[in-house]
Scaffold this motif. Structure first.
Motif, mmCIF file in Angstrom:
data_model
loop_
_atom_site.group_PDB
_atom_site.id
_atom_site.type_symbol
_atom_site.label_atom_id
_atom_site.label_comp_id
_atom_site.label_asym_id
_atom_site.label_seq_id
_atom_site.Cartn_x
_atom_site.Cartn_y
_atom_site.Cartn_z
ATOM 1 N N ASP A 58 0.868 -1.179 0.000
ATOM 2 C CA ASP A 58 0.000 0.000 0.000
ATOM 3 C C ASP A 58 0.903 1.227 0.000
ATOM 4 O O ASP A 58 1.861 1.286 0.779
ATOM 5 C CB ASP A 58 -0.887 -0.030 1.250
ATOM 6 C CG ASP A 58 -1.827 1.151 1.331
ATOM 7 O OD1 ASP A 58 -2.397 1.538 0.297
ATOM 8 O OD2 ASP A 58 -1.970 1.702 2.436
ATOM 9 N N PHE A 59 0.623 2.200 -0.868
ATOM 10 C CA PHE A 59 1.475 3.381 -0.980
ATOM 11 C C PHE A 59 0.781 4.642 -0.483
ATOM 12 O O PHE A 59 -0.433 4.777 -0.567
ATOM 13 C CB PHE A 59 1.908 3.594 -2.441
ATOM 14 C CG PHE A 59 2.889 2.564 -2.915
ATOM 15 C CD1 PHE A 59 4.219 2.639 -2.565
ATOM 16 C CD2 PHE A 59 2.474 1.511 -3.704
ATOM 17 C CE1 PHE A 59 5.128 1.689 -2.988
ATOM 18 C CE2 PHE A 59 3.368 0.551 -4.139
ATOM 19 C CZ PHE A 59 4.705 0.645 -3.787
ATOM 20 N N THR A 60 1.600 5.583 -0.009
ATOM 21 C CA THR A 60 1.106 6.902 0.388
ATOM 22 C C THR A 60 0.704 7.670 -0.861
ATOM 23 O O THR A 60 1.053 7.291 -1.980
ATOM 24 C CB THR A 60 2.219 7.701 1.106
ATOM 25 O OG1 THR A 60 3.327 7.885 0.188
ATOM 26 C CG2 THR A 60 2.690 7.014 2.373
ATOM 27 N N ASN A 61 -0.012 8.779 -0.673
ATOM 28 C CA ASN A 61 -0.246 9.694 -1.779
ATOM 29 C C ASN A 61 1.086 10.324 -2.159
ATOM 30 O O ASN A 61 1.965 10.508 -1.312
ATOM 31 C CB ASN A 61 -1.249 10.784 -1.387
ATOM 32 C CG ASN A 61 -2.648 10.233 -1.244
ATOM 33 O OD1 ASN A 61 -3.044 9.313 -1.947
ATOM 34 N ND2 ASN A 61 -3.398 10.787 -0.318
ATOM 35 N N SER A 62 1.223 10.690 -3.415
ATOM 36 C CA SER A 62 2.462 11.270 -3.911
ATOM 37 C C SER A 62 2.704 12.662 -3.332
ATOM 38 O O SER A 62 1.781 13.466 -3.198
ATOM 39 C CB SER A 62 2.405 11.357 -5.437
ATOM 40 O OG SER A 62 3.595 11.911 -5.938
ATOM 41 N N SER A 63 3.952 12.930 -3.001
ATOM 42 C CA SER A 63 4.382 14.258 -2.550
ATOM 43 C C SER A 63 5.737 14.530 -3.191
ATOM 44 O O SER A 63 6.693 13.767 -2.995
ATOM 45 C CB SER A 63 4.498 14.291 -1.024
ATOM 46 O OG SER A 63 5.001 15.541 -0.600
ATOM 47 N N ASN A 64 5.801 15.576 -4.008
ATOM 48 C CA ASN A 64 7.031 15.926 -4.714
ATOM 49 C C ASN A 64 7.573 14.769 -5.559
ATOM 50 O O ASN A 64 8.778 14.566 -5.645
ATOM 51 C CB ASN A 64 8.110 16.408 -3.735
ATOM 52 C CG ASN A 64 7.718 17.693 -3.054
ATOM 53 O OD1 ASN A 64 7.195 18.612 -3.687
ATOM 54 N ND2 ASN A 64 7.927 17.762 -1.755
ATOM 55 N N GLY A 65 6.676 14.013 -6.167
ATOM 56 C CA GLY A 65 7.073 12.925 -7.047
ATOM 57 C C GLY A 65 7.540 11.677 -6.328
ATOM 58 O O GLY A 65 8.172 10.817 -6.925
ATOM 59 N N VAL A 66 7.213 11.551 -5.029
ATOM 60 C CA VAL A 66 7.653 10.408 -4.233
ATOM 61 C C VAL A 66 6.461 9.745 -3.570
ATOM 62 O O VAL A 66 5.575 10.427 -3.044
ATOM 63 C CB VAL A 66 8.653 10.855 -3.139
ATOM 64 C CG1 VAL A 66 9.032 9.695 -2.232
ATOM 65 C CG2 VAL A 66 9.890 11.473 -3.760
ATOM 66 N N VAL A 67 6.426 8.406 -3.596
ATOM 67 C CA VAL A 67 5.487 7.641 -2.784
ATOM 68 C C VAL A 67 6.303 6.690 -1.908
ATOM 69 O O VAL A 67 7.407 6.275 -2.279
ATOM 70 C CB VAL A 67 4.443 6.854 -3.616
ATOM 71 C CG1 VAL A 67 3.527 7.784 -4.390
ATOM 72 C CG2 VAL A 67 5.107 5.851 -4.540
ATOM 73 N N LEU A 68 5.749 6.371 -0.747
ATOM 74 C CA LEU A 68 6.391 5.478 0.210
ATOM 75 C C LEU A 68 5.428 4.354 0.547
ATOM 76 O O LEU A 68 4.217 4.529 0.433
ATOM 77 C CB LEU A 68 6.736 6.228 1.497
ATOM 78 C CG LEU A 68 7.546 7.517 1.353
ATOM 79 C CD1 LEU A 68 7.592 8.256 2.670
ATOM 80 C CD2 LEU A 68 8.942 7.208 0.853
ATOM 81 N N ASN A 69 5.973 3.238 1.009
ATOM 82 C CA ASN A 69 5.076 2.177 1.457
ATOM 83 C C ASN A 69 4.369 2.641 2.727
ATOM 84 O O ASN A 69 4.976 3.191 3.633
ATOM 85 C CB ASN A 69 5.814 0.862 1.666
ATOM 86 C CG ASN A 69 6.926 0.932 2.688
ATOM 87 O OD1 ASN A 69 7.778 1.817 2.643
ATOM 88 N ND2 ASN A 69 6.939 -0.004 3.619
ATOM 89 N N ASN A 70 3.078 2.417 2.754
ATOM 90 C CA ASN A 70 2.214 2.846 3.860
ATOM 91 C C ASN A 70 2.113 1.770 4.936
ATOM 92 O O ASN A 70 1.548 2.007 5.981
ATOM 93 C CB ASN A 70 0.814 3.118 3.296
ATOM 94 C CG ASN A 70 0.230 4.411 3.781
ATOM 95 O OD1 ASN A 70 0.841 5.156 4.508
ATOM 96 N ND2 ASN A 70 -0.980 4.678 3.344
ATOM 97 N N ASN A 71 2.642 0.594 4.635
ATOM 98 C CA ASN A 71 2.505 -0.541 5.546
ATOM 99 C C ASN A 71 3.833 -1.285 5.635
ATOM 100 O O ASN A 71 4.744 -1.057 4.836
ATOM 101 C CB ASN A 71 1.407 -1.490 5.060
ATOM 102 C CG ASN A 71 1.657 -2.010 3.656
ATOM 103 O OD1 ASN A 71 2.224 -1.327 2.807
ATOM 104 N ND2 ASN A 71 1.248 -3.238 3.392
ATOM 105 N N ILE A 72 3.959 -2.158 6.601
ATOM 106 C CA ILE A 72 5.145 -3.007 6.710
ATOM 107 C C ILE A 72 5.075 -4.056 5.603
ATOM 108 O O ILE A 72 4.042 -4.695 5.405
ATOM 109 C CB ILE A 72 5.204 -3.695 8.083
ATOM 110 C CG1 ILE A 72 5.349 -2.652 9.191
ATOM 111 C CG2 ILE A 72 6.347 -4.698 8.138
ATOM 112 C CD1 ILE A 72 5.204 -3.219 10.585
ATOM 113 N N ILE A 73 6.180 -4.217 4.888
ATOM 114 C CA ILE A 73 6.278 -5.235 3.845
ATOM 115 C C ILE A 73 7.147 -6.347 4.412
ATOM 116 O O ILE A 73 8.293 -6.099 4.812
ATOM 117 C CB ILE A 73 6.895 -4.663 2.557
ATOM 118 C CG1 ILE A 73 6.005 -3.534 2.017
ATOM 119 C CG2 ILE A 73 7.085 -5.764 1.523
ATOM 120 C CD1 ILE A 73 6.659 -2.718 0.934
ATOM 121 N N GLU A 74 6.604 -7.547 4.442
ATOM 122 C CA GLU A 74 7.329 -8.665 5.040
ATOM 123 C C GLU A 74 7.364 -9.840 4.077
ATOM 124 O O GLU A 74 6.333 -10.253 3.551
ATOM 125 C CB GLU A 74 6.644 -9.072 6.344
ATOM 126 C CG GLU A 74 7.381 -10.132 7.112
ATOM 127 C CD GLU A 74 6.776 -10.354 8.482
ATOM 128 O OE1 GLU A 74 7.065 -9.559 9.387
ATOM 129 O OE2 GLU A 74 6.001 -11.318 8.608
#
Length: 129
Positions: A58-74
């Motif tokens: 799950d990704f965050t909304n984009s900010s300045n052309g960047v998205v981050l994972n919104n959850n722990i990826i295991e």
């Protein structure tokens, strides 16, 4: 870095009016080699090591052309040595590589190793060069 396939899809949609169908789900893979722009040269660990791609990203909304994972990826627990991992790869819902980047630190995987990306640590960026 976005793969050439994804770059071409974005450019055709933007400049040629080609309808861009976007993936609805993504998986994350790991590679022992440096992927190339075509989405090739990816060497994932063997399934016999317990490896499989991680899903449910799950990704965050984009900010300045960047998205981050919104959850722990295991990833599943490795049950055998898998070598040294150097990169992560983002795959679309068809299994096509769309993005890759180097891990901050290459990681040698032995049996009983659990690989995770804490929330906010998987960075996908659209860069200006």
């Amino acid at each position: 870095m976005f793969t050439t396939t994804m770059k071409n899809k974005i450019m055709d949609a933007l400049f040629n009016g080609v309808t861009l169908s976007m993936p609805t789900t993504f998986t994350i893979g790991l590679s022992k080699t440096t992927p190339d722009a075509s989405g090739g040269n990816i060497t994932e660990p063997a399934s016999s090591t317990g490896y499989s791609r991680a899903s449910g990203v799950d990704f965050t909304n984009s900010s300045n052309g960047v998205v981050l994972n919104n959850n722990i990826i295991e990833f599943p627990m490795f049950v055998a040595d898998a070598g040294t991992l150097t990169h992560y790869v983002l795959y679309d819902d068809t299994g096509t590589a769309v993005w890759f980047a180097a891990l901050k630190t290459p990681r040698t995987i032995e049996a009983d190793t659990l690989v995770t990306f804490p929330s906010g640590n998987l960075v996908v960026e659209l860069k200006d060069y």
